[in-house]
Design an enzyme around this catalytic site. Structure first.
Site, mmCIF file in Angstrom:
data_model
loop_
_atom_site.group_PDB
_atom_site.id
_atom_site.type_symbol
_atom_site.label_atom_id
_atom_site.label_comp_id
_atom_site.label_asym_id
_atom_site.label_seq_id
_atom_site.Cartn_x
_atom_site.Cartn_y
_atom_site.Cartn_z
ATOM 1 N N GLU A 195 15.935 -12.751 -1.185
ATOM 2 C CA GLU A 195 17.080 -12.197 -1.394
ATOM 3 C C GLU A 195 17.805 -10.944 -0.561
ATOM 4 O OE1 GLU A 195 16.598 -9.663 -5.196
ATOM 5 O OE2 GLU A 195 15.299 -11.319 -6.041
ATOM 6 N N SER A 262 0.932 -25.406 -0.503
ATOM 7 C CA SER A 262 0.151 -26.012 -0.757
ATOM 8 C C SER A 262 0.420 -27.542 -0.994
ATOM 9 C CB SER A 262 -0.689 -25.732 -2.076
ATOM 10 O OG SER A 262 -0.869 -24.254 -2.106
#
Length: 819
Positions: A195, A262
């Site tokens: 952001e 992952s």
């Protein structure tokens, strides 16, 4: 002269003897803390005998008459092998590192205190069920039994590090485990930094198209379930300076691009050669020695459970029982927002709200610092969350004068029941039970990959903030905190989280890629953790009608880069085999040699090949050349290759090729010019660092896995004993992911990878396998400190069996905890 020589000989001999005695003394005290695995220990915490049977890989198999006793055994085993790691993580969560490490860790403590991690964990204990609290209490008692044993029997303070950083070890509490779980949430978070960076870049590049080039939303539809196989067989502020916050190795706050990642995928019986479900999982976190993962088996009243744990957390987080297997990946759900709060000019203790000015909630907090004066912080909160100083996360670069930044984050819930979900998962009988148990999960948001004996499933778990449809930035950039439409409005229902059960195609998978494509505000995220690995995974999964345990292992260890295969033809399109052969020794000749090597390369990031190094150095130099004139001081923030950006530029998507033209020069540079110049830059860098002979380069020399001790890893001489460095294959965008650190003189060191790998085969559950990246012990004098490191590097595994007799037959020790 003879007399001088005689005395010199005596002095040298004396010094050698004293040095030898010092080394022997140090070894004696350090070795006192080596765990003894074959013994009986009487303790008042258990109601009946508990056995910890350690198999030949030093994986504890824990047996007891009651579940509480088994959780006690897990706590004891964790503390036996990883006490230093546990107390250090607890200090991190408490914001008390500086009491031991001095001024170097003050920034970490200040940030943790401002986020209120530990007090929130204490509050969350009350939200847990009686069953969960009973298991957590038993686990804490197990940790405390080991601490008491260390103190009463003078066992070297529990770990060698305790001698160097002496501090009292307080008893373990339930809140400690909850706090460590929140620290893991910090490591997986990345939206806050995105952001802020998006806002900073927008200040320099107001053109929305160019902003979308360098920080694009992930394109395409979500991919989770693959189609049926047969169907695919053919016939505001203007500050841009960089903040001065430098992360310490102990910091849980990771640089942008190094948040959690992952892989996980599953196959239904219809896609399995042996007729049973299959599951593969390899969570990616920052590498360290010891690693974060610890293998364990618990024999509960519902049956045996085996897999990967994190010391300090009383749950098997990824693993299997006889009935159910589960894996996890970082969901990259957008669960963080930065809200800019306007201060009252007449009273800076107040901030603007939709209903007028309101006083901050505040309290003081004292940070004690070793060898220095304590610091008193004034912690403040608005309705939107804790107020953070501008020097953290570069917030000062986007915060106007007279304003402060607050952070809304699901990890800061005072009623976090994530631990209840994690423990409940171990008792689940099937996919549906597991999905129901995970409803209590709050943070960090993860994807659960699930298999039982007949069904496969996928569920994103964790709190998804409810944002208003009229939110100013849709959560993509900091927004005004006093605007009602920018404030969170609770959370979306659990049922709205993505869920796929028993897909027709029989294959599920996630590589941190985009899972669903839903319009704001029901979206999951605008930015995800992967746009590249997913394409290689799709090809490997759909390349076979049926899969086996070995084909899942092969996919887990795959090192072919889809990114290299897709970018090289674009970037080098005007450079391949052009011009006449250049004279030997000239830059042109070196460039031709490099291009000839890359032209024959299949994109495999093998540690023994030169091409991965040439390619990586070229792409890094290319991105730097393209963005440096537009972004200026923000260019170093982009530490890793942005594949979608390079592709947009070289395909000239919406005029993106304009990035190739250097603004400051009068000439009109093309993308081919930039590609050629960048290749020359890369070859000069390679020549200076690794030599001029391109054919003899090795990717593994640059791409070493850095399992470094977080405290002792920089100590001269000692670092040679505590750090584990390995030449490794893979890269940023391969399924066998070895994320490069992206900065410093060695930018291609691998600092973020799969610390745990597991493949579970429910056609023959005891043929399942797993491995961790270092070893079970955190004691660097232990044979189990790094005994799995070479297995991990070579892509080998150890058996993941629930067969009690097999564990006992090859036991390296049996500990009996007696009433």
């Amino acid at each position: 002269m003879a007399l001088i020589f005689k005395w010199l000989l005596r002095i040298v001999s004396g010094l050698l003897i004293l040095s030898g005695l010092a080394v022997a003394l140090i070894y004696f005290f350090a070795s006192r803390s080596l765990p003894e695995y074959s013994k009986d220990l009487r303790t008042g915490y258990v109601s009946a005998p508990v056995e910890i049977v350690r198999n030949n890989a030093n994986v504890p198999h824990i047996f007891g008459e009651r579940d509480e006793d088994v959780f006690f055994g897990l706590g004891y085993a964790h503390a036996q092998d990883r006490l230093w790691q546990m107390v250090t993580m607890r200090r991190t969560a408490q914001g008390r590192l500086s009491e031991v490490f001095g001024t170097r860790t003050v920034d970490i403590d200040q940030l943790i205190r401002r986020l209120d991690i530990y007090p929130l964990s204490v509050q969350s204990v009350e939200s847990l069920s009686d069953h969960t609290r009973a298991m957590m209490t038993a686990y804490a008692n197990g940790v405390n039994a080991r601490i008491n044993e260390v103190n009463t029997e003078a066992l070297g303070r529990g770990a060698p590090e305790m001698f160097l950083f002496n501090a009292p070890v307080a008893p373990w509490r339930m809140a400690d485990s909850l706090a460590i779980q929140r620290v893991m949430a910090l490591q997986l978070a990345g939206h806050l930094e995105d952001e802020v960076l998006r806002a900073r870049v927008s200040l320099l590049i107001p053109d929305e198209k160019r902003l979308s080039d360098i920080m694009p939303d992930e394109p395409g539809k979500g991919i989770t379930a693959l189609p049926e196989y047969a169907a695919l067989v053919p016939g505001n502020p203007s500050f841009i300076q960089t903040a001065d916050y430098e992360p310490h190795p102990l910091s849980p706050f990771k640089p942008r691009g190094l948040a959690g990642a992952s892989n996980a995928w599953a196959a239904a019986p219809s896609r399995s050669a042996a007729g049973g479900t299959l599951l593969a999982n390899d969570p990616h976190l920052e590498l360290s020695a010891p690693g974060i993962w610890y293998l364990a088996r618990m024999e509960l009243s519902s049956g045996g459970v085996i897999g990967g744990t994190i010391p300090g957390i009383p749950a098997i987080l990824t693993g299997r029982s006889a009935r159910l297997g589960w894996g996890l990946t970082a969901a990259h759900l957008d669960d963080q927002d930065v809200l800019i709060e306007e201060l009252n000019t007449a009273n800076p203790n107040e901030y603007r709200t939709p209903d007028g000015f309101k006083e901050f909630r505040s309290r003081n907090s004292i940070i004690n610092i070793k060898d220095s004066e304590p610091i008193t912080l004034t912690l403040r909160w608005s309705d939107n969350g804790p107020i953070l100083p501008g020097r953290f996360f570069d917030l000062k670069t986007v915060t106007p004068n007279g304003h402060v930044a607050a952070v809304s984050w699901t990890a800061l819930s005072p009623n976090d029941t994530s631990m209840e979900a994690a423990i409940g998962l171990m008792y689940a009988d099937n996919v549906r039970d597991a999905i129901d148990a995970a409803e209590k999960y709050v943070s960090p948001a993860i994807n659960l990959m699930l298999v039982d004996r007949e069904t496969i499933g996928f569920k994103t778990v964790g709190a998804n903030p409810r944002r208003a449809a009229l939110h100013q930035s849709q959560g993509r950039m900091p927004s005004l905190g006093w605007r009602r439409e920018n404030r969170w409005q609770g959370r979306l229902p659990y049922a709205s989280n993505p869920e796929f059960v028993a897909p027709i195609g029989g294959i599920l998978g996630n590589t941190n890629n985009k899972t669903v494509d839903r319009a704001f505000p029901l979206h999951m995220s605008f930015t995800w953790g992967d746009t590249q690995r997913i394409h290689r995974w799709e090809r490997l999964m759909q390349g076979r009608q049926v899969h086996t345990r070995d084909s899942f292992i092969e996919a887990q260890l795959d090192t072919v880069s889809f990114t290299a295969r897709s970018l090289l033809p674009l970037v080098a399109a005007d450079l391949w085999f052009t011009g006449e052969s250049a004279p030997e020794g000239t830059p042109e000749r070196q460039r031709q040699r490099a291009l000839a090597l890359l032209a024959e390369w299949n994109g495999e990031m093998n540690e023994h090949l030169p091409e991965p190094l040439i390619y990586s150095a070229w792409m890094r130099a290319l991105q730097t050349r393209i963005i440096k004139d537009e972004l200026g001081p923000l260019e170093p923030e982009f530490t890793h290759l942005e594949p979608l950006f390079i592709e947009r530029v070289f395909r000239d998507v919406d005029g993106a090729a304009t990035w190739c033209d250097v603004i400051q020069s009068s000439a009109k540079e093309t993308c081919a010019d930039m590609a050629r110049l960048a290749l020359d830059d890369a070859l000069i860098w390679i020549d200076e660092k690794y030599g001029r002979n391109l054919e003899s380069l090795r990717w593994g020399d640059a791409h070493q896995a850095t399992h470094d001790h977080q405290v002792l890893g920089e100590v001269p001489l000692l670092k040679n004993f505590v750090n584990i460095r390995q030449s490794t294959s893979g890269g940023d965008n391969t399924l066998q992911r070895g994320k490069t650190i992206g900065r410093g003189p060695d930018p291609f060191l691998s600092g973020h990878a799969a610390g745990y790998r597991g493949v579970y085969d429910f056609a023959d559950p005891d043929s399942s396998v797993f491995v961790i990246a270092t070893g079970q012990s955190g004691h660097f004098l232990s044979r189990y400190y790094d005994d799995m490191a070479q297995l991990w590097r070579r892509g080998e595994y150890v058996p993941m069996s629930l067969d009690e007799e097999l564990a006992r037959a090859a036991a390296v020790g049996i500990t009996r905890l007696l009433p």
